[in-house]
Motif scaffolding. Structure first.
Motif, PDB file in Angstrom:
ATOM      1  N   GLY A   1       0.825  -1.206   0.000  1.00 49.46           N
ATOM      2  CA  GLY A   1       0.000   0.000   0.000  1.00 49.46           C
ATOM      3  C   GLY A   1       0.859   1.255   0.000  1.00 49.46           C
ATOM      4  N   ASN A   2       1.917   1.212   0.794  1.00 51.08           N
ATOM      5  CA  ASN A   2       2.821   2.358   0.891  1.00 51.08           C
ATOM      6  C   ASN A   2       3.515   2.628  -0.449  1.00 51.08           C
ATOM      7  OD1 ASN A   2       4.338   4.377   2.024  1.00 51.08           O
ATOM      8  ND2 ASN A   2       5.910   3.000   2.803  1.00 51.08           N
ATOM      9  N   ALA A   3       4.010   1.539  -1.053  1.00 52.34           N
ATOM     10  CA  ALA A   3       4.712   1.690  -2.339  1.00 52.34           C
ATOM     11  C   ALA A   3       3.756   2.219  -3.403  1.00 52.34           C
ATOM     12  CB  ALA A   3       5.302   0.351  -2.778  1.00 52.34           C
ATOM     13  N   MET A   4       2.521   1.695  -3.414  1.00 49.27           N
ATOM     14  CA  MET A   4       1.557   2.116  -4.422  1.00 49.27           C
ATOM     15  C   MET A   4       1.245   3.607  -4.248  1.00 49.27           C
ATOM     16  SD  MET A   4      -1.782   0.099  -5.657  1.00 49.27           S
ATOM     17  CE  MET A   4      -2.805   0.438  -4.257  1.00 49.27           C
ATOM     18  N   SER A   5       1.065   4.013  -3.001  1.00 51.01           N
ATOM     19  CA  SER A   5       0.720   5.414  -2.774  1.00 51.01           C
ATOM     20  C   SER A   5       1.892   6.333  -3.115  1.00 51.01           C
ATOM     21  CB  SER A   5       0.241   5.571  -1.326  1.00 51.01           C
ATOM     22  OG  SER A   5       1.048   6.410  -0.610  1.00 51.01           O
ATOM     23  N   ARG A   6       3.117   5.920  -2.786  1.00 53.58           N
ATOM     24  CA  ARG A   6       4.285   6.756  -3.111  1.00 53.58           C
ATOM     25  C   ARG A   6       4.486   6.868  -4.626  1.00 53.58           C
ATOM     26  NH1 ARG A   6       8.839   3.928  -0.166  1.00 53.58           N
ATOM     27  NH2 ARG A   6      10.186   5.340  -1.303  1.00 53.58           N
ATOM     28  N   MET A   7       4.260   5.758  -5.321  1.00 54.08           N
ATOM     29  CA  MET A   7       4.419   5.814  -6.781  1.00 54.08           C
ATOM     30  C   MET A   7       3.328   6.669  -7.405  1.00 54.08           C
ATOM     31  SD  MET A   7       6.147   2.698  -8.587  1.00 54.08           S
ATOM     32  CE  MET A   7       4.895   1.478  -8.423  1.00 54.08           C
ATOM     33  N   GLY A   8       2.112   6.516  -6.906  1.00 56.40           N
ATOM     34  CA  GLY A   8       1.007   7.337  -7.406  1.00 56.40           C
ATOM     35  C   GLY A   8       1.308   8.809  -7.215  1.00 56.40           C
ATOM     36  N   LYS A   9       1.862   9.141  -6.051  1.00 53.41           N
ATOM     37  CA  LYS A   9       2.197  10.536  -5.737  1.00 53.41           C
ATOM     38  C   LYS A   9       3.276  11.044  -6.700  1.00 53.41           C
ATOM     39  CE  LYS A   9       3.217  13.298  -1.638  1.00 53.41           C
ATOM     40  NZ  LYS A   9       4.493  13.938  -1.868  1.00 53.41           N
ATOM     41  N   PHE A  10       4.284  10.199  -6.909  1.00 50.52           N
ATOM     42  CA  PHE A  10       5.370  10.622  -7.793  1.00 50.52           C
ATOM     43  C   PHE A  10       4.838  10.913  -9.199  1.00 50.52           C
ATOM     44  CE2 PHE A  10       8.228   9.274 -11.232  1.00 50.52           C
ATOM     45  CZ  PHE A  10       9.116  10.321 -11.168  1.00 50.52           C
ATOM     46  N   TYR A  11       4.074   9.971  -9.761  1.00 49.99           N
ATOM     47  CA  TYR A  11       3.605  10.170 -11.135  1.00 49.99           C
ATOM     48  C   TYR A  11       2.594  11.316 -11.218  1.00 49.99           C
ATOM     49  CZ  TYR A  11       6.090   6.123 -12.854  1.00 49.99           C
ATOM     50  OH  TYR A  11       7.093   5.257 -13.219  1.00 49.99           O
ATOM     51  N   ALA A  12       1.848  11.535 -10.115  1.00 51.56           N
ATOM     52  CA  ALA A  12       0.887  12.639 -10.133  1.00 51.56           C
ATOM     53  C   ALA A  12       1.597  13.982 -10.063  1.00 51.56           C
ATOM     54  CB  ALA A  12      -0.077  12.494  -8.957  1.00 51.56           C
ATOM     55  N   GLU A  13       2.688  14.030  -9.295  1.00 55.85           N
ATOM     56  CA  GLU A  13       3.359  15.314  -9.076  1.00 55.85           C
ATOM     57  C   GLU A  13       4.473  15.611 -10.073  1.00 55.85           C
ATOM     58  OE1 GLU A  13       4.588  15.367  -5.020  1.00 55.85           O
ATOM     59  OE2 GLU A  13       2.558  15.713  -4.280  1.00 55.85           O
ATOM     60  N   SER A  14       4.975  14.555 -10.738  1.00 60.23           N
ATOM     61  CA  SER A  14       6.079  14.803 -11.671  1.00 60.23           C
ATOM     62  C   SER A  14       5.517  15.464 -12.925  1.00 60.23           C
ATOM     63  CB  SER A  14       6.774  13.491 -12.026  1.00 60.23           C
ATOM     64  OG  SER A  14       5.854  12.613 -12.609  1.00 60.23           O
ATOM     65  N   GLY A  15       6.395  16.064 -13.664  1.00 64.02           N
ATOM     66  CA  GLY A  15       5.964  16.789 -14.856  1.00 64.02           C
ATOM     67  C   GLY A  15       5.438  15.843 -15.926  1.00 64.02           C
ATOM     68  N   PRO A  16       4.819  16.403 -16.965  1.00 59.92           N
ATOM     69  CA  PRO A  16       4.261  15.557 -18.025  1.00 59.92           C
ATOM     70  C   PRO A  16       5.328  14.723 -18.719  1.00 59.92           C
ATOM     71  CG  PRO A  16       4.092  17.908 -18.577  1.00 59.92           C
ATOM     72  CD  PRO A  16       4.527  17.824 -17.164  1.00 59.92           C
ATOM     73  N   GLU A  17       6.566  15.260 -18.799  1.00 57.83           N
ATOM     74  CA  GLU A  17       7.636  14.496 -19.469  1.00 57.83           C
ATOM     75  C   GLU A  17       7.904  13.206 -18.713  1.00 57.83           C
ATOM     76  OE1 GLU A  17       8.129  17.558 -18.321  1.00 57.83           O
ATOM     77  OE2 GLU A  17       8.332  18.868 -20.057  1.00 57.83           O
ATOM     78  N   ALA A  18       8.005  13.324 -17.372  1.00 54.30           N
ATOM     79  CA  ALA A  18       8.296  12.132 -16.560  1.00 54.30           C
ATOM     80  C   ALA A  18       7.147  11.133 -16.665  1.00 54.30           C
ATOM     81  CB  ALA A  18       8.528  12.525 -15.107  1.00 54.30           C
ATOM     82  N   ARG A  19       5.931  11.632 -16.751  1.00 57.65           N
ATOM     83  CA  ARG A  19       4.778  10.725 -16.843  1.00 57.65           C
ATOM     84  C   ARG A  19       4.738  10.013 -18.190  1.00 57.65           C
ATOM     85  NH1 ARG A  19       2.146  14.646 -13.714  1.00 57.65           N
ATOM     86  NH2 ARG A  19       1.337  15.751 -15.513  1.00 57.65           N
ATOM     87  N   ARG A  20       5.369  10.660 -19.190  1.00 55.02           N
ATOM     88  CA  ARG A  20       5.347  10.062 -20.529  1.00 55.02           C
ATOM     89  C   ARG A  20       6.484   9.066 -20.734  1.00 55.02           C
ATOM     90  NH1 ARG A  20       3.515  15.050 -22.720  1.00 55.02           N
ATOM     91  NH2 ARG A  20       5.625  15.761 -23.090  1.00 55.02           N
ATOM     92  N   ALA A  21       7.373   8.935 -19.753  1.00 56.58           N
ATOM     93  CA  ALA A  21       8.508   8.015 -19.893  1.00 56.58           C
ATOM     94  C   ALA A  21       7.994   6.633 -20.289  1.00 56.58           C
ATOM     95  CB  ALA A  21       9.283   7.944 -18.590  1.00 56.58           C
ATOM     96  N   GLY A  22       8.646   6.052 -21.286  1.00 52.79           N
ATOM     97  CA  GLY A  22       8.136   4.779 -21.824  1.00 52.79           C
ATOM     98  C   GLY A  22       8.855   3.574 -21.259  1.00 52.79           C
ATOM     99  N   GLY A  23       8.560   2.415 -21.818  1.00 56.70           N
ATOM    100  CA  GLY A  23       9.200   1.159 -21.430  1.00 56.70           C
ATOM    101  C   GLY A  23       9.011   0.841 -19.962  1.00 56.70           C
ATOM    102  N   SER A  24      10.087   0.352 -19.354  1.00 60.62           N
ATOM    103  CA  SER A  24      10.002  -0.043 -17.945  1.00 60.62           C
ATOM    104  C   SER A  24       9.883   1.141 -17.007  1.00 60.62           C
ATOM    105  CB  SER A  24      11.229  -0.860 -17.563  1.00 60.62           C
ATOM    106  OG  SER A  24      11.240  -2.042 -18.307  1.00 60.62           O
ATOM    107  N   ALA A  25      10.129   2.357 -17.526  1.00 60.02           N
ATOM    108  CA  ALA A  25      10.014   3.550 -16.668  1.00 60.02           C
ATOM    109  C   ALA A  25       8.579   4.066 -16.632  1.00 60.02           C
ATOM    110  CB  ALA A  25      10.948   4.641 -17.173  1.00 60.02           C
ATOM    111  N   SER A  26       7.700   3.494 -17.428  1.00 62.62           N
ATOM    112  CA  SER A  26       6.329   4.007 -17.467  1.00 62.62           C
ATOM    113  C   SER A  26       5.568   3.608 -16.206  1.00 62.62           C
ATOM    114  CB  SER A  26       5.592   3.477 -18.692  1.00 62.62           C
ATOM    115  OG  SER A  26       5.329   2.103 -18.526  1.00 62.62           O
ATOM    116  N   MET A  27       4.535   4.373 -15.917  1.00 63.96           N
ATOM    117  CA  MET A  27       3.754   4.120 -14.709  1.00 63.96           C
ATOM    118  C   MET A  27       3.093   2.742 -14.758  1.00 63.96           C
ATOM    119  SD  MET A  27       0.718   6.431 -13.221  1.00 63.96           S
ATOM    120  CE  MET A  27      -0.225   5.951 -11.806  1.00 63.96           C
ATOM    121  N   GLU A  28       2.557   2.382 -15.919  1.00 62.68           N
ATOM    122  CA  GLU A  28       1.869   1.087 -16.054  1.00 62.68           C
ATOM    123  C   GLU A  28       2.842  -0.051 -15.762  1.00 62.68           C
ATOM    124  OE1 GLU A  28       1.853   3.471 -18.416  1.00 62.68           O
ATOM    125  OE2 GLU A  28      -0.147   4.208 -17.886  1.00 62.68           O
ATOM    126  N   SER A  29       4.031   0.066 -16.360  1.00 60.72           N
ATOM    127  CA  SER A  29       5.036  -0.976 -16.179  1.00 60.72           C
ATOM    128  C   SER A  29       5.442  -1.100 -14.709  1.00 60.72           C
ATOM    129  CB  SER A  29       6.242  -0.648 -17.045  1.00 60.72           C
ATOM    130  OG  SER A  29       7.249  -1.568 -16.819  1.00 60.72           O
TER     131      SER A  29
END
Lengths: 229, 187
Positions: free
Chosen positions: A90-118
């Motif tokens: 739960g902690n990891a999921m919330s921290r990752m959600g926070k990171f992708y929500a707060e990071s800029g659009p470029e970071a959210r668009r990172a592809g491959g294994s760096a993508s949020m889905e991956s």
């Protein structure tokens, strides 16, 4: 009037409970399978270990901390172990959600294994204890498998941040189109992780990873003949 | 019915003191160009401070806003001064304190952890960053071109300065600390 209000509150409470149950249904399934796998594997391994220490003799594969500490913890505290393990998830999921929500659009668009889905898929894979427990032959190994899973979940948000930001910097260095070799390096670093069982091993891994990213960018700078400004 | 009325009267009587109690101090945040100031005082005083802050000369207030508030409004107002990301985003001279790793994870600087100073500078230079020595950094600070908002206790500092937000980023690299392994970024 009072009856109507009471009915409204009951319906609202039931709806909230149903929503909450639906929301955690998918995570709950993995938690249940983790719990079942832990109980089953512990029983099987315990029988094997008891056989090894029977008749008061220690066989070549000793039981670590027999009757005490980890041995007893793994045998008796399934609920606690799974509860803690789920907290890490739960902690990891919330921290990752926070990171992708707060990071800029470029970071959210990172592809491959760096993508949020991956990363979210990786988190679920790490959270699933069953494959790791199947390979365990002793209670100590079971404990190690749980600790490795917890540590990997602990480190995943930081790894995700490093990978996404590195992808953004690489993209910037090459005007939005990094060469295949750089993308391959980024991909390799995004999935690189040595099993860790405690905070010291996590820190060692993170340090090595951060230095590997820095080396990669130093290589790019040298390749492009960048001097000190 | 009588019971319900009696209960209602009792509940009202119990709640009355709560309504009659004096209002609790409220909080407000004043954002200046170099820091955020959180205040706690009653509403009337907060409004007065807000009006006062709007007319504040930024250069005159820089670094001593807490003293100015106390001098103007006395000790009845609680003041906490923070250096925040929000404050750092504002225009003007600003500083963000971070470590090399946290800075890289926040996307402020490229990854340079573990590199020698020269190699770190080449990576920073690739992205248009300036890397300064301590002497250069201190010289700029003395000239008022960089103002450190808080003591750089962590040792490593990313300083952002310029007329516009994120106009330039200066990485202040501290000398290698005693006992630390070599290979770290150093002057």
């Amino acid at each position: 009037m009072i009856l109507k209000a009471a009915k409204f509150f009951v319906v609202a409470a039931l709806a909230a409970a149903a929503l909450a149950a639906t929301a955690c249904a998918s995570a709950r399934n993995v938690t249940e399978s983790n719990k079942t796998a832990l109980s089953r594997r512990t029983r099987e391994v315990q029988r094997a270990e008891l056989f090894r220490v029977s008749r008061g003799r220690m066989r070549p594969v000793p039981v670590v901390f027999s009757q005490h500490g980890i041995y007893q913890h793994v045998l008796q505290n399934h609920e606690l172990i799974i509860g803690e393990h789920t907290d890490y998830f739960g902690n990891a999921m919330s921290r990752m959600g926070k990171f992708y929500a707060e990071s800029g659009p470029e970071a959210r668009r990172a592809g491959g294994s760096a993508s949020m889905e991956s990363r979210m898929k990786e988190l679920l894979r790490i959270y699933d204890l069953e494959p790791a427990l199947e390979k365990c032959e002793t209670l100590y190994e079971i404990w190690q498998a749980v600790e490795e899973s917890k540590s990997a979940m602990e480190a995943l948000p930081a790894r995700a941040a490093m990978a996404a930001n590195a992808a953004v910097w690489a993209s910037e260095a090459y005007g939005g189109d990094p060469p295949e070799s750089v993308s391959a390096q980024l991909e390799e670093l995004a999935v690189r992780w040595q099993p860790a069982r405690n905070v010291f091993e996590i820190e060692k891994n993170m340090k090595e990873l951060a230095e590997a990213y820095a080396e990669m960018f130093a290589g790019i700078a040298a390749e492009r003949g960048e001097g000190v400004k | 019915m009588k019971k319900a009325v009696a209960l209602l009267i009792m509940a009202t009587a119990l709640c009355l003191p709560a309504f009659a109690a004096p209002s609790a101090p409220e909080m407000a945040t004043i954002e200046l160009d170099d820091r955020a100031v959180v205040l706690s005082a009653d509403r009337a005083l907060l409004e007065k401070i807000s009006r006062w802050a709007a007319e504040l000369e930024p250069d005159a207030a820089r670094g001593r806003v807490e003293d100015l508030i106390r001098a103007e409004f006395g000790d009845s107002v609680e003041v906490e001064v923070f250096e925040t990301g929000r404050a750092a985003d504002a225009a003007g001279v600003k500083t963000i304190r971070t470590t090399l790793r946290a800075g890289a994870m926040d996307g402020l600087i490229p990854p340079i952890e573990g590199l020698s100073a020269e190699r770190a500078k080449s990576v920073l230079g690739m992205f248009g960053f300036s890397a300064l020595t301590v002497e250069e950094f201190e010289s700029l600070t003395e000239q008022g071109r960089i103002r450190l908002l808080a003591g750089a206790r962590s040792g490593r500092v990313a300083v952002i300065h310029g007329p516009d937000a994120f106009d330039a980023v200066v990485i202040h690299l501290m000398p290698e600390e005693a006992g630390e392994p070599s290979g770290k970024v150093a002057e």
